[in-house]
Design a protein around this motif. Structure first.
Motif, PDB file in Angstrom:
ATOM      1  N   VAL A 300     -33.368 146.396 -81.922  1.00 29.82           N
ATOM      2  CA  VAL A 300     -33.023 145.774 -80.644  1.00 29.82           C
ATOM      3  C   VAL A 300     -31.722 146.738 -80.154  1.00 29.82           C
ATOM      4  O   VAL A 300     -30.942 146.553 -79.273  1.00 29.82           O
ATOM      5  N   ILE A 301     -31.162 147.813 -80.987  1.00 31.57           N
ATOM      6  CA  ILE A 301     -29.925 148.809 -80.518  1.00 31.57           C
ATOM      7  C   ILE A 301     -30.526 149.979 -80.561  1.00 31.57           C
ATOM      8  O   ILE A 301     -31.708 150.639 -81.078  1.00 31.57           O
ATOM      9  N   ASP A 302     -29.845 150.992 -79.807  1.00 30.85           N
ATOM     10  CA  ASP A 302     -30.200 152.391 -79.811  1.00 30.85           C
ATOM     11  C   ASP A 302     -29.655 153.001 -81.096  1.00 30.85           C
ATOM     12  O   ASP A 302     -28.550 152.389 -81.958  1.00 30.85           O
ATOM     13  N   GLY A 303     -30.163 154.135 -81.202  1.00 30.85           N
ATOM     14  CA  GLY A 303     -29.856 154.949 -82.535  1.00 30.85           C
ATOM     15  C   GLY A 303     -30.005 154.532 -83.864  1.00 30.85           C
ATOM     16  O   GLY A 303     -29.414 154.891 -84.806  1.00 30.85           O
ATOM     17  N   VAL A 304     -31.131 153.886 -83.927  1.00 38.64           N
ATOM     18  CA  VAL A 304     -31.727 153.473 -85.328  1.00 38.64           C
ATOM     19  C   VAL A 304     -32.882 154.457 -85.577  1.00 38.64           C
ATOM     20  O   VAL A 304     -33.652 154.625 -84.859  1.00 38.64           O
ATOM     21  N   GLU A 305     -32.656 154.964 -86.827  1.00 35.25           N
ATOM     22  CA  GLU A 305     -33.488 155.804 -87.253  1.00 35.25           C
ATOM     23  C   GLU A 305     -34.783 155.425 -87.996  1.00 35.25           C
ATOM     24  O   GLU A 305     -34.669 154.183 -88.631  1.00 35.25           O
ATOM     25  N   LEU A 306     -35.961 155.631 -87.527  1.00 36.40           N
ATOM     26  CA  LEU A 306     -37.319 154.927 -87.770  1.00 36.40           C
ATOM     27  C   LEU A 306     -38.131 155.876 -88.436  1.00 36.40           C
ATOM     28  O   LEU A 306     -38.187 157.013 -88.183  1.00 36.40           O
ATOM     29  N   PRO A 307     -38.782 155.316 -89.660  1.00 37.94           N
ATOM     30  CA  PRO A 307     -39.967 156.439 -90.050  1.00 37.94           C
ATOM     31  C   PRO A 307     -40.974 156.843 -89.004  1.00 37.94           C
ATOM     32  O   PRO A 307     -40.949 156.298 -87.911  1.00 37.94           O
ATOM     33  N   GLU A 308     -41.320 158.119 -89.394  1.00 41.29           N
ATOM     34  CA  GLU A 308     -42.440 158.733 -88.461  1.00 41.29           C
ATOM     35  C   GLU A 308     -43.478 157.753 -87.937  1.00 41.29           C
ATOM     36  O   GLU A 308     -44.052 157.942 -87.040  1.00 41.29           O
ATOM     37  N   ALA A 309     -43.690 156.901 -88.975  1.00 44.35           N
ATOM     38  CA  ALA A 309     -45.169 156.034 -88.517  1.00 44.35           C
ATOM     39  C   ALA A 309     -44.860 155.444 -87.246  1.00 44.35           C
ATOM     40  O   ALA A 309     -46.093 155.081 -86.723  1.00 44.35           O
ATOM     41  N   PHE A 310     -43.753 155.032 -86.926  1.00 46.87           N
ATOM     42  CA  PHE A 310     -43.430 154.226 -85.670  1.00 46.87           C
ATOM     43  C   PHE A 310     -44.036 155.021 -84.375  1.00 46.87           C
ATOM     44  O   PHE A 310     -44.277 154.467 -83.328  1.00 46.87           O
ATOM     45  N   ASP A 311     -43.880 156.320 -84.550  1.00 47.41           N
ATOM     46  CA  ASP A 311     -44.174 157.344 -83.269  1.00 47.41           C
ATOM     47  C   ASP A 311     -45.726 156.959 -83.066  1.00 47.41           C
ATOM     48  O   ASP A 311     -46.194 157.276 -81.992  1.00 47.41           O
ATOM     49  N   GLN A 312     -46.526 156.761 -84.271  1.00 48.70           N
ATOM     50  CA  GLN A 312     -47.971 156.777 -83.837  1.00 48.70           C
ATOM     51  C   GLN A 312     -48.443 155.473 -83.218  1.00 48.70           C
ATOM     52  O   GLN A 312     -49.623 155.236 -83.250  1.00 48.70           O
ATOM     53  N   LEU A 313     -47.366 154.469 -83.341  1.00 48.36           N
ATOM     54  CA  LEU A 313     -47.771 153.309 -82.734  1.00 48.36           C
ATOM     55  C   LEU A 313     -48.233 153.094 -81.351  1.00 48.36           C
ATOM     56  O   LEU A 313     -47.860 154.099 -80.493  1.00 48.36           O
ATOM     57  N   ILE A 314     -49.108 152.250 -80.924  1.00 51.50           N
ATOM     58  CA  ILE A 314     -49.693 152.171 -79.628  1.00 51.50           C
ATOM     59  C   ILE A 314     -48.344 151.786 -78.511  1.00 51.50           C
ATOM     60  O   ILE A 314     -47.513 151.277 -79.045  1.00 51.50           O
ATOM     61  N   GLN A 315     -48.504 152.264 -77.436  1.00 54.34           N
ATOM     62  CA  GLN A 315     -47.445 151.845 -76.472  1.00 54.34           C
ATOM     63  C   GLN A 315     -47.973 151.145 -75.132  1.00 54.34           C
ATOM     64  O   GLN A 315     -48.389 151.689 -74.223  1.00 54.34           O
ATOM     65  N   PRO A 316     -48.038 149.789 -75.434  1.00 54.14           N
ATOM     66  CA  PRO A 316     -48.564 148.706 -74.486  1.00 54.14           C
ATOM     67  C   PRO A 316     -47.913 148.690 -73.316  1.00 54.14           C
ATOM     68  O   PRO A 316     -46.444 149.007 -73.044  1.00 54.14           O
ATOM     69  N   ARG A 317     -48.459 148.311 -72.065  1.00 54.81           N
ATOM     70  CA  ARG A 317     -48.031 148.093 -70.983  1.00 54.81           C
ATOM     71  C   ARG A 317     -47.431 146.528 -71.032  1.00 54.81           C
ATOM     72  O   ARG A 317     -48.386 145.821 -71.493  1.00 54.81           O
ATOM     73  N   ASP A 318     -46.333 146.406 -70.531  1.00 61.44           N
ATOM     74  CA  ASP A 318     -45.725 144.859 -70.615  1.00 61.44           C
ATOM     75  C   ASP A 318     -46.319 143.944 -69.563  1.00 61.44           C
ATOM     76  O   ASP A 318     -46.183 144.338 -68.503  1.00 61.44           O
ATOM     77  N   ILE A 319     -46.771 142.983 -69.977  1.00 58.58           N
ATOM     78  CA  ILE A 319     -46.879 141.848 -68.751  1.00 58.58           C
ATOM     79  C   ILE A 319     -46.345 140.566 -69.296  1.00 58.58           C
ATOM     80  O   ILE A 319     -45.966 140.405 -70.618  1.00 58.58           O
TER      81      ILE A 319
END
Lengths: 343, 498
Positions: A300-319
């Motif tokens: 929930v905060i900026d600047g946290v390093e995440l493993p590469e796997a997180f880049d491959q996740l789907i990017q859903p539209r928020d409803i």
């Protein structure tokens, strides 16, 4: 929400809490008086405190800072945390509740069992737009159906397609579980007044409805169904911890419901300072580094390093709905759901 | 106290609008439907087995089979549930043969478990009546050269007819009040019974008014069913078979073959879920971490069973004192007290628990007193069982010894000694019966229990629902071992009494 699962994961509900965490003797009499340091008691859901969940690491880190004893008590799932608090009322032993979500915020506030915090909410990511005086977010993600890509070659691309298919599904009970409640909001926001019919369709494909996320997910991994209700971030676990890429989240064209998981301080706590210190710790960089790779949700905060796997996740539209709308309709949505799904 | 609790919760009125909720009718319909089906199948399947037991007089291990029947009926349900899942669940041993659409969760699983738990009871009840047919009747049958159907129509059916109907009703009441089986094998809300709905209203929704209303409906329906059944009389099933029967016609070879098949099938059906546990335990056999995690729930369960049994048997004994006194002085209140003592079975455990829970909620810290509340409610629920065991023994003791004791003017200690000598075996029977029931309790624990004292069945439920079948199976085997020992003790005492 996703603490997880290798072959030998986790001691479940009872074990984790009963044996390793409970410092109480068999006959439950309070013997904590003898201890010198204060105990901060936190009600949360079981997978959070499991061996592989964020609980143990956070506990270790925080205890080093506070010189106190941090005690997690695990319920089946997020809604149960709130239910337990309501059941115990002013007699509750909890200083902090952790793991209810945005869908429950207003209802939790209405119990009058919580108090405001002193955390500076400006550290929270701008995109979450957070200014709540009572609740502090600690992670977020989107509800999604997970499937095994080795079994399902053509995954459903919308909720409607999923209901029209003959795929088997496991999901969680909206009365106990925040994902189950998320599905309820999802169905209501996609189908509105026709949600009855959609629940009926879903019931035809349902293998079982479980009390908590954990039961459902472990049953799915055992081959219990084609799809399971979980999070868009769940595949990251399988990629990072197991090197498996076959588990994927289905991206639905109708959009997805977001879940923001939050924590709050109880009204009757005797450890207000300590509780605030813990909430501050939750949004600190060191805690936020741990949560995504143990609870498998987004920081929930900026600047946290995440493993590469997180880049491959789907990017859903928020409803979804506003917290007020959810609080006003939750009871009748549940009644509607339960009338349809009981045979 | 429970009823007071059932009437009130901080002034919140009943939610009468629930009476118009289709949800209520669907759970009522489902509860009645599954209990009627369970009862029907249990009795239907029990008949051929009882006949086979009767006519295969020299069949092997008949005594063992009858003991197995007792075990199955009192078996902690979680053991059976684990066994059924090990056999027929997603990765069960038999699942590959059952086709694509097989799903244990739902009505099929519930029926299977209910039949397993109640058919043995029906077998024993029917068999006991059949074995009481006097030899003279069998001779007559042979002299009249009645065919097999006529023999059944004029001799066997009339002998066990009333037992059949009463068993049918009794099993239906039991299944109406079923909790653990439905919770674990129901597959979520699609198959909800009253007990489960009450539990969910209380623990899922924190909707106390709804839980109370559901409790009342459950109490009225189950109580009504029970009263109807008991007006037809009661059925003996724990009794001994009538021995020394000198004559029975020999079945034809074809009949014999049929009986043998039925008898073997019954053995297999009753043993399969229990034996299926054993290969599943392999993964954790040597896992010391698992064994050490078992110690606490195990000792909790044993301690709970011991203390509850002591409390229950003592209370039952104390409750019988006014009855004995009335009987001795031949007062008319004896009959009334008798009625009271034997009709307490009406109140289902869940209803009692919810009543007491609501009563205690504003008055004490339920978490802290959880252990004692579980013990107390379990004792309350098991007292009627203890009473039915103790009552005849105490009555016959008074009848035989009271005049002598009075004549001899025995002192208190001597009287206690004599009475202890006489009722000890019955006390042991009652105690082991109550212990097995308490060991298997899930319903009461689900209301009052918490993580500070997890019992063995609840641990198994946790494992089974997170699909850790190996751990669930091994914990089940341990619980099974204890239950088996208690049943053997019970059977031994009972045959000694007889």
């Amino acid at each position: 929400m996703m603490s997880m699962l290798t072959k030998h994961w986790l001691s479940p509900i009872c074990l984790a809490a009963a044996i390793s965490l409970s410092s109480q003797p068999l006959l439950a009499a309070d013997s904590d008086n003898a201890e010198k340091s204060t105990t901060l008691t936190i009600y949360t859901y079981d997978s959070f405190v499991s061996e592989w969940g964020p609980g143990p690491q956070l506990e270790k880190l925080f205890e080093e800072q506070c010189h106190c004893d941090l005690k997690f008590v695990g319920a089946e799932d997020g809604v149960s945390v709130l239910n337990r608090l309501r059941l115990e009322g002013d007699n509750t032993k909890a200083d902090v509740i952790l793991g209810i979500d945005n869908g429950l915020i207003e209802e939790a506030r209405d119990t009058n069992l919580l108090q405001t915090h002193s955390v500076d909410t400006s550290v929270v990511k701008d995109s979450l737009n957070w200014a709540d005086k009572t609740f502090i977010p600690f992670d977020y993600g989107y509800f999604a159906f997970i499937y095994n890509a080795e079994k399902i070659k053509k995954p459903a691309e919308s909720m409607q397609a999923l209901l029209d298919s003959e795929a088997s599904i496991i999901y969680q009970d909206p009365r106990t579980s925040t994902p189950g409640q998320g599905l309820m909001m999802w169905m209501n926001s996609v189908y509105g007044d026709n949600v009855d019919q959609a629940w009926k369709q879903l019931a035809q494909q349902t293998v079982t409805v479980t009390k908590g996320w954990w039961e459902a997910y472990s049953m799915f991994l055992e081959g219990g169904s084609d799809y399971v209700l979980s999070y868009s971030t769940s595949p990251a676990y399988h990629m990072v911890a197991e090197g498996n890429t076959q588990y994927k989240a289905a991206l639905f064209s109708e959009g997805h419901i977001a879940q923001i998981e939050v924590a709050a301080i109880t009204r009757n706590t005797e450890n207000r300072e300590l509780a605030n210190q813990f909430l501050n710790f939750l949004v600190s960089k060191e805690a936020q580094q741990i949560i995504p790779i143990t609870n498998w949700m987004l920081p929930v905060i900026d600047g946290v390093e995440l493993p590469e796997a997180f880049d491959q996740l789907i990017q859903p539209r928020d409803i979804g709905f506003s917290s007020d709308h959810i609080a006003n309709n939750r009871k009748s949505w549940i009644r509607e759901w339960r009338s349809v799904v009981t045979q | 106290m429970a009823f007071y609790g059932l009437l009130s919760f901080s002034g919140q009125p009943f939610q009468w609008q629930l009476l118009q909720d289709p949800y209520l009718f669907s759970i009522l319909r489902f509860t009645l439907w599954q209990s009627a089906l369970s009862a029907l199948f249990s009795v239907l399947f029990a008949w051929p087995v009882a006949l086979a037991l009767l006519h295969l007089r020299d069949s092997h291990h008949k005594r063992w089979f009858l003991s197995l029947c007792v075990l199955c009926f009192v078996l902690p349900t979680l053991i059976l549930i684990t066994g059924i899942v090990a056999l027929l669940g997603q990765s069960g041993v038999l699942t590959p043969f059952l086709g694509e659409d097989w799903n244990i969760y739902g009505l099929s699983g519930i029926l299977l478990a209910h039949i397993y738990l109640n058919m043995p009871f029906a077998i024993r009840a029917i068999y006991l009546r059949l074995s009481a047919i006097p030899a003279g009747s069998w001779r007559l049958v042979q002299q009249l050269k009645l065919n097999r159907w006529q023999q059944f129509r004029y001799l066997e059916w009339p002998a066990a007819k009333s037992a059949t109907w009463i068993t049918l009703g009794f099993v239906m009441v039991l299944c109406f009040n079923s909790f653990a089986v439905v919770l674990a094998l129901g597959g979520g809300p699609k198959s909800t019974t009253f007990e489960v709905a009450i539990y969910q209203a209380l623990k899922y929704d924190f909707n106390i008014p709804e839980a109370l209303l559901l409790s009342w409906i459950q109490l009225i329906v189950a109580g009504g069913l029970y009263l109807i059944v008991t007006t037809f009389g009661h059925v003996s099933w724990l009794g001994q078979e009538v021995k020394n029967r000198t004559f029975l016609p020999h079945p034809s070879p074809r009949e014999r073959r049929f009986y043998n098949v039925v008898y073997s099938a019954a053995w297999m059906f009753l043993l399969a879920p229990l034996t299926a546990l054993i290969p599943k335990t392999r993964d954790v056999w040597l896992d010391t971490e698992f064994w050490s995690s078992l110690i606490r729930p195990l000792s909790t369960s044993i301690l709970l069973a011991l203390m509850t049994t002591l409390l229950s048997v003592t209370l039952a004994y104390a409750a019988l004192q006014p009855y004995r006194k009335a009987l001795r002085t031949r007062s008319s209140s004896a009959l009334w007290l008798d009625g009271l003592a034997s009709h307490t079975l009406v109140v289902p455990a869940m209803v009692l628990s919810v009543g007491i829970f609501v009563f205690c909620l504003p008055r004490m810290d339920i978490d802290q007193w959880g252990f004692f509340l579980v013990m107390f409610v379990n004792a309350l629920v098991s007292i009627p069982f203890a009473i039915t065991q103790l009552k005849p023994a105490l009555a016959s003791y008074d009848q035989q010894y009271w005049p002598i004791i009075q004549t001899l003017k025995l002192g208190f200690r001597q009287r206690v000694y004599v009475e202890w000598k006489f009722i000890r075996p019955v006390l042991m029977t009652a105690a082991s019966f109550v212990s097995v029931l308490v060991l298997g309790d899930v319903a009461i624990y689900s209301i009052f229990g918490n993580q500070d004292f997890v019992t063995l069945p609840w641990l198994i439920y946790g494992y089974a629902s997170t699909y850790r079948i190996a751990e669930a199976a091994l914990a089940s085997v341990v619980l099974l071992g204890i239950s088996l020992a208690l049943v053997l003790l019970l059977e031994k005492q009972r045959s000694r009494n007889a």
